[in-house]
Structures are given as structure tokens and as C-alpha cells.
Design a protein around this motif. Structure first.
Motif, PDB file in Angstrom:
ATOM      1  N   UNK A  59       0.810  -1.221   0.000  1.00 22.72           N
ATOM      2  CA  UNK A  59       0.000   0.000   0.000  1.00 22.72           C
ATOM      3  C   UNK A  59       0.843   1.271   0.000  1.00 22.72           C
ATOM      4  N   UNK A  60       2.153   1.145   0.137  1.00 22.50           N
ATOM      5  CA  UNK A  60       3.000   2.337   0.106  1.00 22.50           C
ATOM      6  C   UNK A  60       3.975   2.386   1.259  1.00 22.50           C
ATOM      7  N   UNK A  61       4.466   3.583   1.549  1.00 25.64           N
ATOM      8  CA  UNK A  61       5.482   3.764   2.591  1.00 25.64           C
ATOM      9  C   UNK A  61       5.437   5.188   3.113  1.00 25.64           C
ATOM     10  N   UNK A  62       5.915   5.366   4.346  1.00 25.42           N
ATOM     11  CA  UNK A  62       6.033   6.709   4.919  1.00 25.42           C
ATOM     12  C   UNK A  62       7.452   6.905   5.427  1.00 25.42           C
ATOM     13  N   UNK A  63       7.846   8.155   5.569  1.00 30.43           N
ATOM     14  CA  UNK A  63       9.204   8.479   5.977  1.00 30.43           C
ATOM     15  C   UNK A  63       9.329   8.503   7.498  1.00 30.43           C
ATOM     16  N   UNK A  64      10.546   8.208   7.959  1.00 30.33           N
ATOM     17  CA  UNK A  64      10.886   8.259   9.380  1.00 30.33           C
ATOM     18  C   UNK A  64      12.244   8.941   9.468  1.00 30.33           C
ATOM     19  N   UNK A  65      12.247  10.234   9.866  1.00 31.33           N
ATOM     20  CA  UNK A  65      13.523  10.947   9.947  1.00 31.33           C
ATOM     21  C   UNK A  65      14.032  10.957  11.380  1.00 31.33           C
ATOM     22  N   UNK A  66      15.048  11.761  11.664  1.00 36.60           N
ATOM     23  CA  UNK A  66      15.635  11.748  13.000  1.00 36.60           C
ATOM     24  C   UNK A  66      14.708  12.319  14.061  1.00 36.60           C
ATOM     25  N   UNK A  67      13.642  12.986  13.673  1.00 36.42           N
ATOM     26  CA  UNK A  67      12.653  13.484  14.624  1.00 36.42           C
ATOM     27  C   UNK A  67      11.532  12.487  14.875  1.00 36.42           C
ATOM     28  N   UNK A  68      11.515  11.385  14.128  1.00 36.59           N
ATOM     29  CA  UNK A  68      10.491  10.373  14.322  1.00 36.59           C
ATOM     30  C   UNK A  68       9.690  10.117  13.060  1.00 36.59           C
ATOM     31  N   UNK A  69       8.597   9.374  13.156  1.00 33.90           N
ATOM     32  CA  UNK A  69       7.759   9.091  11.986  1.00 33.90           C
ATOM     33  C   UNK A  69       7.182  10.383  11.405  1.00 33.90           C
ATOM     34  N   UNK A  72      10.118   3.968   6.205  1.00 34.39           N
ATOM     35  CA  UNK A  72      11.449   4.026   5.602  1.00 34.39           C
ATOM     36  C   UNK A  72      12.294   5.018   6.399  1.00 34.39           C
ATOM     37  N   UNK A  73      13.383   4.527   6.972  1.00 30.74           N
ATOM     38  CA  UNK A  73      14.232   5.333   7.858  1.00 30.74           C
ATOM     39  C   UNK A  73      15.231   6.157   7.055  1.00 30.74           C
ATOM     40  N   UNK A  74      15.273   7.451   7.362  1.00 30.77           N
ATOM     41  CA  UNK A  74      16.234   8.367   6.764  1.00 30.77           C
ATOM     42  C   UNK A  74      17.219   8.798   7.843  1.00 30.77           C
ATOM     43  N   UNK A  75      18.350   8.120   7.903  1.00 28.62           N
ATOM     44  CA  UNK A  75      19.351   8.374   8.920  1.00 28.62           C
ATOM     45  C   UNK A  75      20.008   9.741   8.709  1.00 28.62           C
ATOM     46  N   UNK A  76      20.166  10.489   9.801  1.00 28.25           N
ATOM     47  CA  UNK A  76      20.858  11.770   9.730  1.00 28.25           C
ATOM     48  C   UNK A  76      20.086  12.855   9.015  1.00 28.25           C
ATOM     49  N   UNK A  77      18.755  12.691   8.870  1.00 31.28           N
ATOM     50  CA  UNK A  77      17.932  13.651   8.138  1.00 31.28           C
ATOM     51  C   UNK A  77      16.853  14.203   9.052  1.00 31.28           C
TER      52      UNK A  77
END
Length: 210
Positions: free
Chosen positions: A132-142, A181-186
């Protein structure tokens, strides 16, 4: 949860022509005195046009979820779509409007008030997506509003959630089993306060009554 960086993640397999960019700009910005965040300017360029340019090569169409200043979008050549449901439903109402007007199989959503995104955002969401898709997870959380949605399957789920008055986007994504989807350092950042605007170098245009 998938991991992603700006250097080692391969591009996704969804052609640009099958993706619509959906910018969520329907909020009232109460902490900024009701200013329309879509038209805040940095270096002379309104925020909504900045996103149009940013994703011009990665998406085949663009929609803006907006509930005011609609003629301003039209004058800029943008297709703005107001909420289809009455009441204070929050971002899910904007998502519903975007899905209802989307003519591609995939919809990429971003809030208009993000400070910025990294270059690999869409390829990473595409590569790391579930059915069904994906969402971003940055250094501040989902970041549930920074997401790639499969329109055909998500649309009925959003309608059902609204019918049940379940408005939390993260709960909808959990129910659908969408990948994080985890975005490390972002850190994408948000423009919520006057301090945020000053730190990001924005000029706030006076609101219009159209």
C-alpha cells in the motif's frame, strides 16, 4: 523498518508518469496568525512553487490540497482541490481530497510547510514500500504525511476511516501495513512558528482575501 541514506539507496521502480505529487496546504496556521504557508517566500519563491520545482522530474502531475486563496493557485497554473468533507478532520481530509482527484496509481504527499527533503526521498519510499506504500521516518520520528500511497487500495481505506471518525494518519498507515522508511541523519523540519521561519530564511507575504 527500512533504512535509507542519500548515498547507497537505489532508485525505486515506479516511473514518474505514474506518480502525482500531492502537497498538503489546507491547514490554518494558527501559530503563525493564520498566514497561508503555501505562499510564504524564501529567496523570492513561494513554498508551494518550491515543491513544484523540486519534484518536477520525479512526478508526472501535481495537486495541492487547499481551502483558501484558490484563485492564487489557478493564476500560478496549479490545480488546488478543497476538502470534500465538512468538519474538522485535519490532514486526513486533505489526503481524501488528493486521492479523489489523483489520476495516477501512486500519490506522493508532503506537507507544504516542510523546510526541505533529501534527494533520495521518493526513490527510497518507492524502493522500501509495502503493497500500500510507505512513509518516511527521519531523526525526529515518523513523518506520516511524507508518504507514498497506492491510490487504488488506500482510497477506500481513507473513506472508511473518515466514516468511523478515525482521523490519525499514523493509525491508518498501521492498519494498512505501510512500510516505514528510515532516513538516517535527516531532519525535514516544519515551519510552525515565527522562529522557524526566521531560522529558515522565509519572508511571509501578506494574506490575500481571494
Amino acid at each position: 523498518m527500512s533504512a535509507a541514506t542519500g548515498h547507497d539507496h537505489e532508485a525505486g521502480d515506479i516511473p514518474a508518469t505514474l506518480i502525482t505529487l500531492g502537497v498538503l496546504a489546507g491547514g490554518q496556521a494558527t501559530r503563525l496568525g493564520g498566514v497561508d504557508k503555501a505562499w510564504m517566500e524564501r529567496d523570492g519563491l513561494p513554498q508551494v512553487l518550491r515543491w513544484q520545482r523540486r519534484f518536477a522530474r520525479e512526478t508526472g502531475a501535481m495537486l495541492v490540497s487547499a481551502n483558501r486563496h484558490l484563485s492564487r493557485y489557478e493564476a500560478a497554473g496549479l490545480h488546488a482541490v478543497p476538502d470534500r468533507i465538512a468538519g474538522d478532520f485535519g490532514p486526513i481530509a486533505g489526503l481524501d481530497a488528493l486521492l479523489g482527484h489523483c489520476r495516477t496509481p501512486w500519490l506522493l504527499t508532503i506537507p507544504v510547510d516542510l523546510v526541505g527533503v533529501n534527494d533520495c526521498l521518493l526513490p527510497s519510499l518507492s524502493s522500501g514500500r509495502s503493497d500500500h506504500g510507505a512513509f518516511a521516518h527521519d531523526d525526529d520520528g515518523p513523518q506520516p504525511l511524507v508518504a507514498l500511497w497506492r491510490v487504488g487500495t488506500v482510497s477506500p481505506a481513507v473513506s472508511a476511516a473518515i466514516h468511523r471518525k478515525e482521523t490519525a494518519i499514523h493509525a491508518l498507515q498501521a492498519r494498512l501495513g505501510m512500510a516505514g522508511v528510515r532516513f538516517e541523519g535527516v531532519r525535514f523540519g516544519n515551519l510552525n512558528t515565527p522562529e522557524d521561519l526566521r531560522a529558515a530564511g522565509f519572508f511571509v507575504d501578506a494574506p490575500r482575501n481571494d
